[in-house]
Design an enzyme around this catalytic site. Structure first.
Site, PDB file in Angstrom:
ATOM      1  N   ALA A   1      -6.347  -6.320   4.293  1.00  0.00           N
ATOM      2  CA  ALA A   1      -4.891  -6.726   4.076  1.00  0.00           C
ATOM      3  C   ALA A   1      -4.266  -8.350   3.682  1.00  0.00           C
ATOM      4  O   ALA A   1      -5.078  -9.253   4.499  1.00  0.00           O
ATOM      5  CB  ALA A   1      -4.109  -6.503   5.351  1.00  0.00           C
TER       6      ALA A   1
ATOM      7  N   THR B   1     -12.506 -14.003  -2.371  1.00  0.00           N
ATOM      8  CA  THR B   1     -12.167 -13.993  -3.998  1.00  0.00           C
ATOM      9  C   THR B   1     -12.779 -15.055  -4.753  1.00  0.00           C
ATOM     10  O   THR B   1     -12.892 -16.056  -4.088  1.00  0.00           O
ATOM     11  CB  THR B   1     -10.651 -14.123  -3.985  1.00  0.00           C
ATOM     12  OG1 THR B   1     -10.307 -13.932  -5.493  1.00  0.00           O
ATOM     13  CG2 THR B   1      -9.843 -15.050  -3.585  1.00  0.00           C
TER      14      THR B   1
ATOM     15  N   HIS C   1      -2.334  -6.803 -13.472  1.00  0.00           N
ATOM     16  CA  HIS C   1      -3.945  -6.844 -13.858  1.00  0.00           C
ATOM     17  C   HIS C   1      -4.008  -6.296 -15.218  1.00  0.00           C
ATOM     18  O   HIS C   1      -3.377  -5.366 -15.658  1.00  0.00           O
ATOM     19  CB  HIS C   1      -4.623  -6.106 -12.633  1.00  0.00           C
ATOM     20  CG  HIS C   1      -4.996  -7.045 -11.498  1.00  0.00           C
ATOM     21  ND1 HIS C   1      -4.624  -6.152 -10.332  1.00  0.00           N
ATOM     22  CD2 HIS C   1      -5.089  -8.322 -11.365  1.00  0.00           C
ATOM     23  CE1 HIS C   1      -4.988  -7.381  -9.351  1.00  0.00           C
ATOM     24  NE2 HIS C   1      -4.994  -8.232  -9.911  1.00  0.00           N
ATOM     25  N   LEU C   2      -5.031  -7.107 -15.983  1.00  0.00           N
ATOM     26  CA  LEU C   2      -5.242  -6.478 -17.357  1.00  0.00           C
ATOM     27  C   LEU C   2      -5.393  -5.169 -17.498  1.00  0.00           C
ATOM     28  O   LEU C   2      -4.736  -4.498 -18.454  1.00  0.00           O
ATOM     29  CB  LEU C   2      -6.342  -7.341 -18.056  1.00  0.00           C
ATOM     30  CG  LEU C   2      -6.549  -6.976 -19.540  1.00  0.00           C
ATOM     31  CD1 LEU C   2      -5.386  -7.511 -20.435  1.00  0.00           C
ATOM     32  CD2 LEU C   2      -7.728  -7.851 -19.780  1.00  0.00           C
TER      33      LEU C   2
ATOM     34  N   TYR D   1      -3.125 -18.870  -3.697  1.00  0.00           N
ATOM     35  CA  TYR D   1      -3.856 -17.689  -3.086  1.00  0.00           C
ATOM     36  C   TYR D   1      -5.452 -17.960  -2.929  1.00  0.00           C
ATOM     37  O   TYR D   1      -5.649 -17.563  -2.181  1.00  0.00           O
ATOM     38  CB  TYR D   1      -3.836 -16.390  -4.504  1.00  0.00           C
ATOM     39  CG  TYR D   1      -4.797 -15.599  -4.400  1.00  0.00           C
ATOM     40  CD1 TYR D   1      -4.454 -14.516  -3.105  1.00  0.00           C
ATOM     41  CD2 TYR D   1      -5.777 -15.001  -5.169  1.00  0.00           C
ATOM     42  CE1 TYR D   1      -5.448 -13.380  -2.820  1.00  0.00           C
ATOM     43  CE2 TYR D   1      -6.665 -14.066  -5.078  1.00  0.00           C
ATOM     44  CZ  TYR D   1      -6.508 -13.390  -3.707  1.00  0.00           C
ATOM     45  OH  TYR D   1      -7.306 -12.107  -3.678  1.00  0.00           O
TER      46      TYR D   1
ATOM     47  N   PHE E   1      -2.718 -13.328 -23.153  1.00  0.00           N
ATOM     48  CA  PHE E   1      -2.388 -14.624 -22.577  1.00  0.00           C
ATOM     49  C   PHE E   1      -3.519 -15.610 -23.018  1.00  0.00           C
ATOM     50  O   PHE E   1      -4.273 -15.885 -22.474  1.00  0.00           O
ATOM     51  CB  PHE E   1      -2.386 -14.595 -21.179  1.00  0.00           C
ATOM     52  CG  PHE E   1      -1.265 -13.628 -20.532  1.00  0.00           C
ATOM     53  CD1 PHE E   1      -0.181 -13.353 -21.349  1.00  0.00           C
ATOM     54  CD2 PHE E   1      -1.548 -12.982 -19.331  1.00  0.00           C
ATOM     55  CE1 PHE E   1       1.025 -12.741 -20.718  1.00  0.00           C
ATOM     56  CE2 PHE E   1      -0.477 -12.274 -18.807  1.00  0.00           C
ATOM     57  CZ  PHE E   1       0.759 -11.770 -19.475  1.00  0.00           C
TER      58      PHE E   1
ATOM     59  N   GLY F   1       0.738  -1.107   0.058  1.00  0.00           N
ATOM     60  CA  GLY F   1      -0.203   0.010  -0.035  1.00  0.00           C
ATOM     61  C   GLY F   1       0.935   1.352  -0.141  1.00  0.00           C
ATOM     62  O   GLY F   1       2.055   1.335   0.158  1.00  0.00           O
TER      63      GLY F   1
END
Ligand code: UFG
Length: 335
Positions: free
Chosen positions: A82, A125, A195-196, A149, A214, A47
């Site tokens: 976090a 997520t 990220h895209l 992840y 990709f 951050g």
């Protein structure tokens, strides 16, 4: 900044871990605008101190360790952003994710239990689902993460369920799909960008020569992978609603996406239209662990939280990210 559509609730005293990061800073800003008292805890490993919104108290440090001391003051809740969140890195250095995500969250849960902190909103997520069997994905879908992840976030979700039941914590996990866009001076700026949308916009600013696509051999209309892009402000507002709807002893889990998928090529095209830049693109190998299609069924969040995403147009999401990118570059490299 517009506050007209902001969810209203009684003011709460809140800890926001990771509030100097992308989603955490937008959420902290929205919480403050809604009248809540916000203490941001962030170790600044990813951050930025200047992303902590004005009006928030800022404590620099490890989320769990700092919360352990802070929560003794009596807080109404914790919003836990976090985390380590790079899929590729999680495969190369899993220990960093099991320790950084799971251990930290367990210690935070223990601190909440010790101090009787009643509410938790957790950033989960879509990566908890892995390769989906259906599209769109409901919360009832099987959870078989394909990367470390996602596995760590799923492990934390399991821990939260048991802590909520055993210790009466009112918990909500929000499973984010692809977060994008910006809110005022708060946006996405990672030292390592994967990220895209930010990568495509870096081509428009001249920081990169081209974007790599990709994989063009996915079973989708144009052969590129499809994702569900959700505006960060809509995502933040779901957190405010989650705080209101959290119930003692329950762990509610909601998917957050717009329910519409866009392919990598469609995203690049939207960025070309918004920026007016040709944005050269080259087809590359598939990225390991990438599913073909990830689209959310967010009916539960709509029905139970009363959540309604307001900024669903891809060009609008990209336009906000582009404005943020330009503002941030202008501030970093004054003329
Ligand atoms: N992509 C490219 N080129 C790039 C970067 C990305 O083609 O340079 C592609 C990816 O292969 C993927 C799509 O663009 O098909 C989106 O990739 P992102 O890296 O932007 O996002 P992901 O879908 O991989 O992952 C994000 C979050 C995860 C979350 C997931 C859920 O990083 O935490 O969305 O949808 F789990």
């Amino acid at each position: 900044m517009p506050t007209d559509t902001m969810p209203q609730s009684k003011p709460m005293k809140l800890v926001v871990t990771g509030g100097a990061g992308y989603v955490g800073s937008v959420c902290a800003a929205r919480l403050l605008e809604a009248g809540h008292e916000v203490t941001v805890v962030d170790d600044l490993s990813t951050g930025h101190a200047d992303a902590v919104p004005d009006g928030a108290r800022f404590v620099e440090g490890d989320a769990a360790e700092t919360a352990r001391t802070l929560l003794a003051d009596g807080f109404d809740g914790v919003l836990h952003f976090a985390a380590k969140s790079l899929v590729g890195e999680s495969m190369q250095d899993p220990g960093k994710y099991w320790h950084g995500n799971v251990l930290t969250s367990l210690r935070l849960l223990d601190a909440m239990r010790a101090h009787g902190t009643p509410r938790l909103v957790f950033s989960s997520t879509a990566a908890t689902y892995g390769e989906p069997e259906t599209a769109p994905i409901p919360e009832s879908a099987a959870t078989r993460p394909t990367n470390t992840y996602g596995a760590t976030k799923l492990a934390i979700d399991h821990a939260i369920s048991t802590y909520a039941r055993a210790h009466g914590i009112a918990a909500v996990s929000l499973r984010y799909f692809n977060v994008a866009g910006a809110y005022g001076r708060f946006g996405e700026r990672h030292t390592t960008e994967t990220h895209l949308i930010p990568i495509v916009l870096q081509v428009a600013t001249g920081e990169r020569d081209q974007v790599q696509i990709f994989g063009e051999d996915y079973p989708t209309e144009d052969g590129t992978a499809i994702r569900d892009y959700i505006h960060v402000t809509d995502l933040a507002d779901a957190h405010l609603l989650a705080l209101e709807h959290a119930r003692a002893g329950e762990h509610q889990i909601y998917n957050l996406g717009n329910g519409t998928g866009f392919s990598v090529r469609q995203v690049i095209e939207a960025c070309r239209e918004v920026t007016g830049h040709p944005i050269p693109a080259a087809v590359a190998q598939r990225r390991a662990g990438d599913p073909a299609v990830l689209v959310a069924a967010s009916d539960q969040a709509r029905q139970r939280l009363g959540w309604k995403p307001e900024r669903t147009d891809l060009a609008g999401i990209v336009a906000d990210a582009w404005r943020f990118t330009q503002d941030h570059r202008a501030a970093a490299h004054p003329a």
